[in-house]
Design an enzyme around this catalytic site. Sequence first.
Site: not given
Length: 318
Positions: A49, A185
């Site tokens: 991320s 993510d």
Amino acid sequence: MKMRRILSLDGGGIRGLVGCIWLSGIEDALARAGKPGLVKHVDLIAGSSTGALMACGLAVGLSPAQLADWYRKERHVIFPGMAGRLWSRAGRLFTQGVSAPRYDAKGLEKVLRKVFGTTTLGEAKLPLLITSYDTIARVPVVFKSFKPEHADLPMWEVCRASSAAPTYFPAHGMVVEGRKRALIDGGVVANNPTACAIAEALRKDQRVDNAHDLRVVSVGTGERNRPIDLKSAREWGALEWATPIIDVLFDGNTDSVDYIARHIVGDGYFRLQSQLTPGLDDLDDVSDTNIAALEAMATRYLLQPATRSLLGRIAEQL
């Protein structure tokens, strides 16, 4: 290729700024020990991320201080204010419905393209490992700069895929290894990618035979401690849990990986992490007040005697 020295970078949205400040602390400790240049003392960088953005930034030659400035300058582009969000949602109402992601990711993509341009993953100056998750095949996708099948992937797209936090940003479509992917993510599977990096280092072709031979520096972005009371946890349904469950999942796998890494690697494992005060833990609070508070927290942590001792040990071991 021997991956003995690992740098692992957590996810955390705008709290990546905290991670950048702590990386600067590591770099300063190395300089005091006569070992300038953080990336010169690392064999593999793993990121999830916002940690993927930091990892790729380091791998193209940006310093931790430059990355911190990047977060400060671009935060409102990545996370637009209420007016921008409402305008975006109005435009997406008929295509994505009333429950569309909070942001359309246009700002994020603009920033990533500006930073990484046409750079491919294979052009990284040192080995990278970036996590994501394919919602079509329902499997983790681990991007590797040293894997031939991933070498030509645009670096900005890898970062976009790894940072597509559900409810915040839409999934990112890519073709990876000949298959169409819907990528979200990396934090949903490894918000703390340390275990993925350790597994990679211990592959037979990496010539690291024992986890205790590794030196692993894991950098967090601040740990949430905002409670969810028993009444809420019992009574919340899908609507109430929609956003909080993402935070809970990210926190849970971050802490479990920390536990595993400490036991597998032992004294060669170092973790930089500090608890956040309530109100500093949102992934997308880019207000001046919150940014100043995050910076103050990160700086205070570096000045603590225990942290200074930790940084000294890291500089000695890398």
